[in-house]
Enzyme design. Structure first.
Site, mmCIF file in Angstrom:
data_model
loop_
_atom_site.group_PDB
_atom_site.id
_atom_site.type_symbol
_atom_site.label_atom_id
_atom_site.label_comp_id
_atom_site.label_asym_id
_atom_site.label_seq_id
_atom_site.Cartn_x
_atom_site.Cartn_y
_atom_site.Cartn_z
ATOM 1 N N VAL A 1 -38.436 19.491 26.592
ATOM 2 C CA VAL A 1 -39.070 20.648 25.958
ATOM 3 C C VAL A 1 -38.278 21.044 24.711
ATOM 4 O O VAL A 1 -37.056 21.212 24.769
ATOM 5 C CB VAL A 1 -39.153 21.830 26.948
ATOM 6 C CG1 VAL A 1 -39.684 23.088 26.254
ATOM 7 C CG2 VAL A 1 -40.045 21.457 28.124
ATOM 8 N N TYR B 1 -35.024 28.542 12.748
ATOM 9 C CA TYR B 1 -34.674 27.170 13.125
ATOM 10 C C TYR B 1 -35.675 26.225 12.481
ATOM 11 O O TYR B 1 -36.884 26.477 12.502
ATOM 12 C CB TYR B 1 -34.731 26.990 14.645
ATOM 13 C CG TYR B 1 -33.611 27.652 15.400
ATOM 14 C CD1 TYR B 1 -32.288 27.240 15.223
ATOM 15 C CD2 TYR B 1 -33.862 28.687 16.296
ATOM 16 C CE1 TYR B 1 -31.249 27.850 15.909
ATOM 17 C CE2 TYR B 1 -32.827 29.300 16.992
ATOM 18 C CZ TYR B 1 -31.525 28.877 16.802
ATOM 19 O OH TYR B 1 -30.508 29.478 17.486
ATOM 20 N N ARG C 1 -11.499 17.626 22.342
ATOM 21 C CA ARG C 1 -12.477 18.421 23.091
ATOM 22 C C ARG C 1 -12.369 18.158 24.585
ATOM 23 O O ARG C 1 -12.454 19.095 25.400
ATOM 24 C CB ARG C 1 -13.899 18.113 22.602
ATOM 25 C CG ARG C 1 -14.979 18.949 23.280
ATOM 26 C CD ARG C 1 -14.719 20.433 23.076
ATOM 27 N NE ARG C 1 -15.596 21.258 23.886
ATOM 28 C CZ ARG C 1 -15.296 22.470 24.303
ATOM 29 N NH1 ARG C 1 -14.117 23.003 23.994
ATOM 30 N NH2 ARG C 1 -16.152 23.170 25.026
ATOM 31 N N ARG D 1 -40.176 34.362 22.086
ATOM 32 C CA ARG D 1 -39.059 34.988 21.379
ATOM 33 C C ARG D 1 -39.560 35.653 20.098
ATOM 34 O O ARG D 1 -40.665 35.374 19.631
ATOM 35 C CB ARG D 1 -37.979 33.952 21.061
ATOM 36 C CG ARG D 1 -37.198 33.482 22.277
ATOM 37 C CD ARG D 1 -36.248 32.349 21.935
ATOM 38 N NE ARG D 1 -36.951 31.104 21.648
ATOM 39 C CZ ARG D 1 -36.353 29.966 21.311
ATOM 40 N NH1 ARG D 1 -35.045 29.926 21.182
ATOM 41 N NH2 ARG D 1 -37.060 28.870 21.087
ATOM 42 N N GLU E 1 -29.729 26.370 12.272
ATOM 43 C CA GLU E 1 -28.905 25.371 12.953
ATOM 44 C C GLU E 1 -27.878 24.696 12.060
ATOM 45 O O GLU E 1 -26.999 23.969 12.563
ATOM 46 C CB GLU E 1 -29.775 24.294 13.621
ATOM 47 C CG GLU E 1 -30.446 23.311 12.689
ATOM 48 C CD GLU E 1 -31.789 23.788 12.155
ATOM 49 O OE1 GLU E 1 -32.471 22.984 11.494
ATOM 50 O OE2 GLU E 1 -32.159 24.958 12.396
ATOM 51 N N LEU F 1 -24.982 16.422 19.323
ATOM 52 C CA LEU F 1 -25.469 17.023 18.085
ATOM 53 C C LEU F 1 -24.646 16.530 16.912
ATOM 54 O O LEU F 1 -23.412 16.530 16.957
ATOM 55 C CB LEU F 1 -25.365 18.549 18.163
ATOM 56 C CG LEU F 1 -25.712 19.307 16.868
ATOM 57 C CD1 LEU F 1 -27.216 19.233 16.614
ATOM 58 C CD2 LEU F 1 -25.260 20.749 16.927
ATOM 59 N N ASP G 1 -17.545 12.534 26.107
ATOM 60 C CA ASP G 1 -17.517 12.956 24.706
ATOM 61 C C ASP G 1 -16.613 12.000 23.934
ATOM 62 O O ASP G 1 -15.707 11.380 24.514
ATOM 63 C CB ASP G 1 -16.998 14.397 24.587
ATOM 64 C CG ASP G 1 -17.354 15.041 23.258
ATOM 65 O OD1 ASP G 1 -18.320 15.840 23.222
ATOM 66 O OD2 ASP G 1 -16.680 14.751 22.256
ATOM 67 N N ASP H 1 -34.793 18.534 19.892
ATOM 68 C CA ASP H 1 -35.125 19.147 18.597
ATOM 69 C C ASP H 1 -34.693 18.273 17.432
ATOM 70 O O ASP H 1 -35.286 18.332 16.350
ATOM 71 C CB ASP H 1 -34.455 20.514 18.470
ATOM 72 C CG ASP H 1 -35.296 21.642 19.056
ATOM 73 O OD1 ASP H 1 -36.526 21.525 19.037
ATOM 74 O OD2 ASP H 1 -34.719 22.630 19.537
ATOM 75 N N HIS I 1 -34.767 22.239 12.154
ATOM 76 C CA HIS I 1 -34.592 20.908 12.751
ATOM 77 C C HIS I 1 -35.393 19.856 11.984
ATOM 78 O O HIS I 1 -36.214 19.125 12.545
ATOM 79 C CB HIS I 1 -34.996 20.921 14.224
ATOM 80 C CG HIS I 1 -34.185 21.862 15.069
ATOM 81 N ND1 HIS I 1 -32.862 21.640 15.368
ATOM 82 C CD2 HIS I 1 -34.510 23.041 15.662
ATOM 83 C CE1 HIS I 1 -32.409 22.631 16.123
ATOM 84 N NE2 HIS I 1 -33.370 23.493 16.307
ATOM 85 N N LYS J 1 -38.739 29.814 15.794
ATOM 86 C CA LYS J 1 -38.986 28.375 15.768
ATOM 87 C C LYS J 1 -39.514 27.919 14.415
ATOM 88 O O LYS J 1 -39.925 28.716 13.576
ATOM 89 C CB LYS J 1 -39.980 27.994 16.872
ATOM 90 C CG LYS J 1 -39.374 28.027 18.260
ATOM 91 C CD LYS J 1 -38.127 27.161 18.391
ATOM 92 C CE LYS J 1 -38.411 25.681 18.284
ATOM 93 N NZ LYS J 1 -37.143 24.869 18.361
#
Length: 372
Positions: free
Chosen positions: A298, A94, A203, A15, A118, A240, A198, A270, A96, A75
């Site tokens: 990943v 980002y 939601r 990216r 983020e 999150l 959740d 992350d 994290h 990243k």
């Protein structure tokens, strides 16, 4: 302002922080843009495309970091990049940080102004710069999970949607936010049996209205999570807490009790991951087996579809890049409290309370950092 766009150096990360179209917008606003040679090559944009957009091309990353007032990346900076940051230089990417003490300490020492995609918010309480990549990661999680369920990958040998007379795979998604919703959409499209868990009843109500009886929704309790995870063929971790480390929803003991050959895909990796057995992996070596269960963890999942991801990310980040460049970071963050929520580290001090709490560090309020 001189905006620098280095080539991403994380493993199999293609990216790019600014596309040629974004560069053209920045130049139109009166700014200079310096792009490292080859920065866009992985998604089909050569140096000439950037020159036509008005950028200058730098030979290497050292030139970018030495000259730029603001660095725009995708990243988190890797150690050699952190070493090149300068006091007062703006880093917009980002980060994290809650799950990465080493990076946090390096950025604190750098004296740079570190604004994290983020944790930028919007008027509805959303995370507009995280959402595009959450959409991508959510959709990808099902395709990689389906692949991992194949027998030659070590999986159970299950087709996600089954066939007439044979049951479909059971997919459990922990978290009904942007990533979880997109995972559910793709999983249902592949005709799996899908359950979203959740802790937010509003939601779950929204998901029920959106998808109807095709999607099964459950309120999150320890008992519910345990029961559904044990029955699942594929579990997607999509929880999150903005800026903070992800909660560990699935213990090692629970993983050990799962069906051998079942699959966990941890989108939350992350932020440290939501499975106790999760550890970061790369596109070069994406999976491992722990307690008989395949783990896909990943940390830059959207990097596998780098062209789609770069366009989606630039659509969201460009207005903020222009605001920072047009006004300078102090005024831009002061004028827009939602962008101000993105400030994580400023001149050696942690400014985001969730990051500070996760790392056990002191912090100063972002408003105080703006006045300093």
């Amino acid at each position: 302002m001189l905006i620098g766009v280095p080539r991403e150096v994380k493993t199999h990360e293609y990216r790019v922080g600014l596309l040629p179209g974004s560069v053209r917008e920045a130049v139109h606003h009166g700014h200079e843009v310096l792009v490292e040679s080859g920065a866009g090559a992985g998604i089909g944009f050569n140096d000439e495309a950037y020159r036509r957009a008005g950028a200058r091309i730098a030979a290497d990353a050292a030139e970018i970091f030495a000259a730029a007032d603001m660095i725009v990346k995708v990243k988190e900076p890797q150690p050699p990049e952190i070493a090149r940051l300068k006091p007062g230089q703006v880093l917009f990417t980002y980060l994290h940080l809650a799950a990465d003490r080493r990076q946090s300490e390096g950025l604190i020492r750098s004296g740079a102004i570190c604004i994290a995609y983020e944790t930028v918010t919007d008027a509805r309480g959303g995370l507009p710069l995280l959402a595009p990549m959450s959409e991508v990661a959510g959709r990808m999680s099902i395709q990689v999970g389906a692949h991992c369920l194949e027998k030659e990958q070590g999986g159970l040998g299950i087709l996600l949607g089954g066939v007439p007379g044979v049951a479909a795979a059971k997919v459990v998604i922990l978290g009904g936010g942007v990533a979880g919703t997109n995972a559910a959409r793709v999983a249902m499209g592949m005709e799996a049996y899908v359950t979203v868990i959740d802790r937010s009843l509003p939601r779950l109500y929204e998901l029920d209205l959106q998808f109807g009886s095709q999607l099964h929704t459950l309120f999150a309790t320890l008992e519910t999570i345990e029961r559904e995870v044990l029955a699942a063929d594929l579990v997607i971790g999509a929880v999150l807490v903005p800026g903070a480390a992800a909660p560990k929803l699935v213990s090692r003991a629970l993983v050990r009790a799962m069906k051998p050959g079942s699959v966990l895909v941890d989108i939350s990796i992350d932020q440290g991951g939501c499975f106790e057995t999760s550890r970061p992996t790369t596109h070069a070596d994406p999976t491992y087996v722990e307690e008989g269960v395949i783990h896909y963890c990943v940390t830059n999942m959207p990097g596998a579809v780098a062209r789609t991801s770069s366009f989606a990310l630039n659509n969201a980040t460009l207005p903020f890049v222009l605001a920072l460049a047009d006004k300078g970071w102090r005024q831009a963050l002061g004028d827009d409290p939602h962008l101000g929520a993105g400030l994580n580290i400023a001149a050696g001090r942690v400014t985001h309370p969730a990051v500070a709490a996760a790392l056990g560090l002191d912090h100063v309020p972002a408003e105080q950092a703006l006045r300093a």
